[in-house]
Each structure stands twice: as structure tokens, then as C-alpha cells.
Design an enzyme around this catalytic site. Structure first.
Site, short mmCIF file in Angstrom:
data_model
loop_
_atom_site.label_atom_id
_atom_site.label_comp_id
_atom_site.label_asym_id
_atom_site.label_seq_id
_atom_site.Cartn_x
_atom_site.Cartn_y
_atom_site.Cartn_z
N GLU A 154 0.80 -1.22 0.00
CA GLU A 154 0.00 0.00 0.00
C GLU A 154 0.84 1.28 0.00
O GLU A 154 0.62 2.17 0.83
CB GLU A 154 -0.96 0.00 1.19
CG GLU A 154 -2.04 -1.06 1.07
CD GLU A 154 -3.22 -0.84 1.99
OE1 GLU A 154 -3.07 -0.12 2.98
OE2 GLU A 154 -4.31 -1.36 1.69
N GLU A 193 -6.57 -8.25 -0.20
CA GLU A 193 -7.13 -8.16 1.16
C GLU A 193 -8.60 -7.84 1.03
O GLU A 193 -8.99 -7.05 0.17
CB GLU A 193 -6.49 -7.02 1.95
CG GLU A 193 -5.07 -7.26 2.38
CD GLU A 193 -4.48 -6.07 3.15
OE1 GLU A 193 -5.25 -5.32 3.80
OE2 GLU A 193 -3.26 -5.90 3.08
C1 GAL Z 1 -4.68 -2.68 4.93
C2 GAL Z 1 -3.24 -3.08 5.21
C3 GAL Z 1 -3.15 -4.18 6.26
C4 GAL Z 1 -4.04 -3.89 7.41
C5 GAL Z 1 -5.43 -3.68 6.92
C6 GAL Z 1 -6.40 -3.50 8.06
O1 GAL Z 1 -4.75 -1.43 4.37
O2 GAL Z 1 -2.61 -3.50 4.05
O3 GAL Z 1 -1.83 -4.35 6.69
O4 GAL Z 1 -3.56 -2.78 8.08
O5 GAL Z 1 -5.46 -2.57 6.07
O6 GAL Z 1 -6.43 -2.30 8.66
#
Ligand code: GAL
Length: 747
Positions: free
Chosen positions: A385, A459
Site C-alpha cells: 500500500e 485483502e
Molecule cells: C490494509 C493493510 C493491512 C491492514 C489492513 C487492516 O490497508 O494493508 O496491513 O492494516 O489494512 O487495517
């Protein structure tokens, strides 16, 4: 390299560092510790997030034999985050990076007999070392948390072997590459390559070559292998590759080996292909942290996580978010057929030139160090990110490809429309619409509009509905159902390479990412890897031939939601029957709301008022092929009746620090977990084991779990664990562990 000897045991440790520690053999006030070790244990929650940010000192004495013509090396596989290494009073090296392995040549510093090694470890969150720079959503902890190995080598040794190959229509063209070190003159050597299928040698090749002085890379002659069985998630066939370096008089100079799995990976805008077969990548993100000790957990605990992902939850991929993980975890993924997406350390921040040097070092470490793992099918060459930084990411991608052209690359974004430099566009898509009955994920074309590119949902879900194991029934059910909706949607998106949920288990983090208690409750399991209902959602997608799963998202009683129905049952049964009280039995089928799931949750939906009045407990029976395959009984007056104690392992090694987890479920008289029991549990150990963490713990969501570890006292023996709920009528429970030692002593 061969003849590695573990240096994990019997270190001296103290917080703080003084120059005198390097030269003076005095360790007053130091503690005796074994590796893996954390600089500071932290409480479960509500701690000061800078607790592990410190400088500390580790000291180790070790013996060496006569070293005539030999080279002495030491490898550190994981020390967080920076260290200076001193040997016998002199600086022998330093290393930046919590997740990369480093190898030091100690030859100029060591002597026959007693030697002393000192590490000054800096575990501050330094902005010159990835992932730090922003307030990262995890902790980097601190200390020597992975193995240390000592090697005594000849002048020439194999630093790395990469079993490179091409695979085309059943034929494998094997062409290993060796990275060699030679402290002497150019020398001729004989290289023997062998491949074993179990114990059976199935391939042998030898060739003579000249090893030039210094560092060199050598490509061995290509050979064609026939009748090779491919590696796949269903059938993870492993061969053992072996390289021997010999002098012309047949004296072995060095030896290296690795497990190899042969497979062909292709990514297309239409999907992910392994050995020509299309796979939907379904998995979760995994951090490598544990309660109290952070990263400091050994082999068995790492392996257990891989088993939970593949065997318990039936997944085929894990993303090592957001850094390189333990080789024990990866070895286990190789063995069980769990595909891996591994990436370089980083989180939302790109630093200066010093920082970027570490990025390149991490990349080399990851690709060369983990090259042979067949489970790794995708490399992540961007920092998680981060914004587009074409110059950096063109370089990381180019360097990755030059080290390994066989695997696709990717980088994880939080936005669409960023420049695609790699092979796969990976996107963290939290855009699901939870209000309606369907889920909206981002269209694949949005990534590089209008072109369709290989696209992976890296994710989803967890972060937008953090769920504590002791949250209300409704919330816990909503969390599982949200995973169900998104998973179903992923399955219907034909061209998505797949989707990886956020995340496997809850983890400790910084203040910015939670309700100030320093835990991200985003996991489908809690921090102790105790499943929430969302974990059963994944498990229920397995074939019932593998395991019959039937888990109601409910305590099946009235009160919590005013009426006992409706609730979902997560199951791979064809249908369920619910017998209410003693007279009414109703049958329920998989819900039609979950397009795309092989085994959609079953909704038990009834007239609440009617059920409310007749409520006298229930029996839920799951049927497969018309036969009862699972059953749960619920009384209308359940009471805490039993502690169900399960140890992951009952035989542990005592010649190293070996650990196992114990989970205690607080159950009613019918064996159902009593999710809302608010209690405590105390733990006592006896014999050759120690408890990790506090001896008095709260019960979280009807379960309490902990790890114990062996004392590494080199003895065969036993270890006893006693748990007590301190409640009249509830008997204490005991578990006995057997401890074995092969009596391997350290140098
Ligand atoms: C995403 C990030 C993860 C985790 C997730 C939940 O943006 O890549 O590492 O932080 O959010 O907050």
C-alpha cells in the site's frame, strides 16, 4: 553449506548496551536465555506500544576446534531490527532489517577454543529500515527471534543453490545455479548433482568446473528429467535435490540440498494456472506474531499456522503479509501444498536512499533465500500500500526478474489505476457493500482501465468489521457472513486470480489501528488461533469427505437476540434438521443468498415468537447423502460443565526450545463452547516445560489458550500442565507431555 550447528541455546541477555560489554567478559545482571527470544514480553492488550523499542545486548560463548584452513561462518535468520555483531572484541558486521537472513564470515575474528560473540540489537522503529516510517499496522517487536547457525567450511563453499528448471509437457529441464565463495585461488572442483524421490536416487550428474577466487555464480549444465510428478496443492510432490562439491581427489568440500517441487506457473487476465490447470486462489493474509512474545516462536508454532490454513480452513493460498516469513512456515507450505504469495517488508511508506538500500537487500534476500520453495508462486516487489514510485518499483521488479524469471511478480495497492509494472495487479478491496444482500467488489477492469490484466484481490473484509471473540452473537455472525458473501463473489468473478481475506488471526498493533487497546481484531481466529465463526465459514467450504463441518453462528438459545431464530449454520452438510423441544423437527437447506459458495450457510429462519414460546432446547443434525453426519445438542438450561483441553502436540523435543499450544474450551454439558462465559483460568507447569505468558488468563469467547515450551535441558522426561477455572464443580484438568532429547550438544 553443510555441518551447520545450532547456536540457539544459552545466550546471555540484558536490556541496554555499553561499549564495555564488547570487550569485557562480564555479564553481571544478564539473564540466561534461549533463542527464539524477545527483548520484552508484552501484555495481551493495552500496553505502551514503545515497550519493545530499545537497544539490548546478547552474548554467546562458543567453542571451536582447530581451524587450519577452515572458514567459520554464522547465519542469523531473523533479528529485529538492526544489529552490530562483535566477535572476540572486534566488529564482525552489522545488519539492517527484521525479516532478512544474514551470513557473516567470522574467520578473521575467531580462534580455536573459547570464543565470545556479542550483538548490540536496536529494536527501535527506525525510519531507515522498512516497514517503519508511517504508523505501521503491526509491531516489529525486537530481539533474536529466528535461528542462529554456525558453519565450519572449507575455503570453497556453496552460499546458495537455486534449482532452476523449465517444465514443458511433462519434461523438466534442470539447470541448477550455484553461488559460490572461494577464499583461495581459482580451483578446479567436481560438482555432483543428485535428485532423490524419497530415498531413491533418480538422477545423477557430475561435471568439473573451475571456481574463481571471491564470489561467483555458476550455471550447471542443463539436464532433461523424465517422468517427474508435478507439485500441486492436491498432490505436493517433493523431490530432494543435492549438490556436492568435491576436490579432484574426491574430498567433499561442501554440500547443499533443498526440497524441490516441479510446477509451471502462468498468470493471464483470465486467471491463475498451475501446471496448465486454472485455480482460484483462496486464502488469508498471515502475520507472524504471537501473544506476549511477538515474533519469538519456533518451528512447531510456525508449522501449525500453515496446517490451520490448509487443513483446518481448507485454503489454497496464504499471503505472507507484509514480509518474509520463517523457513519453517514455508517448508510446511511446501509439504502440505499451500501456495504462498511472499512480499518484501513495507507498509504505506517509502523512505530515503538508505531505506531503499534495505529494500533492495530485502528483495535479494527473499528471492535468493526462498527460491527453492515450490509453495511460493508469487513474489511481491512493492511495499504494501505505497503510492506509485515507478523508478523504485521498476527497479525492484527488474531485479526480481533477473534473479527469478519463473514466478510472476505483483505489488499490493490500495487504489485502482496505479501503474502496473509487475505481472499481477493486486488490490486491497474493502469496498464491499454490506447493506444489501449482495456484495460489490471492484471490477477487474478498474485496475488498468480499459485493459483487463491479471488481477488478485489481496485483502478483503476483516478491517471493516473488526470482531472480538467476545463480541455479541450478532456481530460475530455478521463477520462470518460477510466473509461468506465476499468469498462467494470472488468465486463468481471468473477472471479474478482469487481473493485473500484480511486476515488469519488478530494481532497486536499501534494505537492508530484499533480501539486503543493495541489489538487489531481483524482475524478469523483470535490471537491464539482459536477460531471465530468466520474461520468455520472457510472450513465449511471443504469437501465433507475431508471433514464434516457444522457450526451454528449462535449459542442456540433465546435471549441474546431476543428470539432464538433466525441464525446461520456454517456447514458442508446437504441439509440440516433442527428438532425443537421434543416435538417439532424442521429441515433447512443451503441458503440461495450466497451465489458462488460451494457450501452456502444454511439459514434457520422461523417465526420467532412461536419458537420463543416453545423453547426447550434443540438438536441440530446435519445430513449428507441422506445420512446423519453431524449432531449438536442444546439444552434450555446449559451450564458450564467441563473444560475441554486440547494440546496440539503431546511429544516435544527437549534438545531445543520446542513449543506447543493448548486450547481450553469452556463448555456446557453437551460440549458446546459457552461463548459468553466471563471467567479466568490459571495454568501451572511442572517438569521440563515452561509457560509462555502469564499464569492467570481471562477466558475470551469461551476459550483460553496458551503455549508452553521446553526448557531445552537435553533430557528425556515429562512435562505436566494443570489448568484450573477456579469454579466449584469444575474439575481441574491435566495434560502430560513427553519430552525427548537426541542429546545433540551445541559447540
Ligand atoms: C490494509 C493493510 C493491512 C491492514 C489492513 C487492516 O490497508 O494493508 O496491513 O492494516 O489494512 O487495517
Amino acid at each position: 553449506m553443510r555441518n551447520g550447528q545450532s547456536l540457539n541455546l544459552n545466550w546471555k541477555f540484558c536490556q541496554g548496551f555499553q561499549e564495555a560489554y564488547v570487550t569485557e567478559e562480564k555479564e553481571d545482571g544478564f539473564q540466561s536465555v534461549h533463542i527464539p527470544h524477545t527483548v520484552q514480553e508484552i501484555p495481551y492488550d493495552c500496553f505502551d506500544q514503545t515497550m519493545t523499542c530499545m537497544v539490548s545486548t546478547y552474548v554467546k560463548y562458543f567453542q571451536l576446534p582447530s581451524l587450519e584452513g577452515k572458514r567459520v561462518l554464522v547465519s542469523f535468520e531473523g533479528v529485529s531490527a538492526y544489529y552490530d555483531l562483535y566477535v572476540n572484541g572486534k566488529k564482525a558486521g552489522s545488519h539492517k532489517g527484521s525479516y532478512s537472513m544474514a551470513l557473516f564470515d567470522l574467520t578473521p575474528f575467531v580462534k580455536e577454543g573459547k570464543n565470545r560473540m556479542v550483538l548490540m540489537v536496536d529494536s527501535h522503529e527506525r525510519a531507515d529500515i522498512p516497514p517503519n516510517g508511517a504508523t505501521v499496522d503491526y509491531l516489529i517487536y525486537g530481539g533474536i527471534y529466528r535461528d542462529i547457525t554456525l558453519f565450519i567450511q572449507e575455503e570453497i563453499y556453496v552460499k546458495h543453490v537455486m534449482f532452476r528448471y523449465d517444465m514443458e509437457e511433462g519434461l523438466v529441464k534442470l539447470r541448477p545455479e550455484l553461488l559460490l565463495e572461494n577464499a583461495g585461488e581459482d580451483s578446479p572442483v567436481m560438482v555432483e548433482t543428485r535428485l532423490y524421490d524419497g530415498e531413491k536416487e533418480i538422477f545423477f550428474h557430475s561435471q568439473v568446473l573451475t571456481v574463481s577466487g571471491g564470489s561467483s555464480a555458476v550455471n550447471l549444465k542443463e539436464n532433461v528429467l523424465e517422468k517427474i510428478k508435478p507439485w500441486s496443492p492436491e498432490n505436493p510432490v517433493l523431490y530432494r535435490g543435492e549438490i556436492k562439491l568435491l576436490t579432484q581427489t574426491q574430498k567433499i568440500l561442501d554440500q547443499a540440498e533443498a526440497n524441490i517441487g516441479f510446477r509451471k506457473i502462468e498468470v493471464k487476465p483470465e486467471g491463475f494456472y498451475l501446471n496448465g490447470k486454472k485455480y482460484k486462489l483462496v486464502g488469508l493474509n498471515r502475520h507472524q506474531s504471537y501473544p506476549y512474545v511477538g515474533y519469538a516462536m519456533g518451528k512447531r508454532a510456525q508449522e501449525k499456522d500453515a496446517l490451520l490454513l490448509k487443513e483446518f480452513m481448507g485454503l489454497n493460498m496464504v499471503r505472507c503479509s507484509h514480509y518474509m516469513q520463517s523457513r519453517y512456515f514455508l517448508d510446511c507450505c511446501d509439504r502440505i501444498g499451500l501456495m504462498v504469495f511472499e512480499e518484501i517488508p513495507g507498509w504505506g511508506y517509502i523512505g530515503d536512499e538508505e531505506f531503499k538500500k534495505v529494500v533492495f537487500q530485502d528483495l535479494e534476500n527473499m528471492v535468493l533465500g526462498h527460491y527453492n520453495h515450490p509453495s511460493i508462486v508469487i513474489w511481491g516487489t512493492r511495499l504494501n500500500e505505497t503510492i506509485d514510485c515507478d523508478e523504485l518499483y521498476e527497479e525492484t521488479n527488474k531485479r526480481c526478474k533477473s534473479m527469478d524469471g519463473s514466478r510472476p511478480t505483483t505489488g499490493v495497492r490500495w487504489e485502482t489505476g496505479s501503474h502496473l509494472i509487475e505481472d499481477i495487479y493486486s488490490y486491497n478491496d474493502y469496498s464491499e457493500d454490506d447493506k444489501g444482500e449482495f456484495v460489490l467488489l471492484t471490477a477487474q477492469q478498474a485496475a488498468e482501465n480499459p485493459k483487463k490484466v491479471p488481477y488478485l484481490l489481496s485483502e478483503h473484509t476483516g478491517a471493516i468489521l473488526p470482531t472480538k471473540p467476545f463480541d455479541s452473537e450478532e456481530r460475530q455472525e455478521a463477520f462470518a457472513i460477510r466473509h461468506a458473501r465476499v468469498l462467494g463473489k470472488i468465486n463468481t468473478m471468473d477472471d479474478y486470480l482469487g481473493g485473500l481475506g484480511w486476515c488469519m488471526f488478530d494481532y497486536n498493533t499501534h494505537n492508530d489501528h484499533n480501539s486503543m487497546e493495541k489489538i487489531c481484531y481483524h482475524g478469523v481466529m483470535d490471537m491464539f488461533r482459536v477460531p471465530k465463526w468466520a474461520a468455520y465459514l472457510y472450513a465449511s467450504q471443504k469437501s465433507p469427505a475431508e471433514e464434516v463441518v457444522m457450526e451454528p453462528c449462535s449459542m442456540v438459545g433465546r435471549g441474546e437476540r431476543c428470539e432464538p431464530v433466525p441464525f446461520y449454520v456454517l456447514t458442508n452438510c446437504d441439509y440440516i434438521e433442527v428438532k425443537l423441544s421434543t416435538d417439532i423437527t424442521r429441515r433447512y437447506y443451503p441458503s440461495v443468498k450466497f451465489n458462488g459458495l460451494k457450501h452456502p450457510p444454511i439459514e434457520v429462519k422461523e417465526n420467532g415468537e412461536f419458537w420463543q414460546k416453545r423453547w426447550k432446547g434443540a438438536r441440530i443434525t446435519g445430513y449428507i447423502d441422506g445420512k446423519a453426519a453431524a449432531e449438536k445438542i442444546y439444552s434450555d438450561n446449559p451450564y458450564l460443565a467441563r473444560l475441554l483441553v486440547q494440546a496440539d502436540d503431546t511429544v516435544l523435543y527437549n534438545d531445543r526450545v520446542d513449543e506447543t499450544r493448548v486450547v481450553v474450551y469452556f463448555s456446557d454439558e453437551n460440549g458446546n463452547r459457552m461463548y459468553f462465559h466471563q471467567g479466568v483460568m490459571s495454568i501451572e507447569t511442572e517438569g521440563e516445560i515452561e509457560l509462555i505468558g502469564p499464569s492467570l488468563v481471562p477466558v475470551l469467547g469461551g476459550a483460553a489458550a496458551f503455549w508452553v515450551k521446553t526448557k531445552a535441558s537435553m533430557k528425556n522426561g515429562t512435562g505436566k500442565i494443570r489448568v484450573s477455572a477456579h469454579r466449584p464443580g469444575l474439575e481441574d484438568q491435566e495434560i502430560q507431555l513427553s519430552l525427548i532429547s537426541e542429546g545433540k550438544k551445541e559447540p
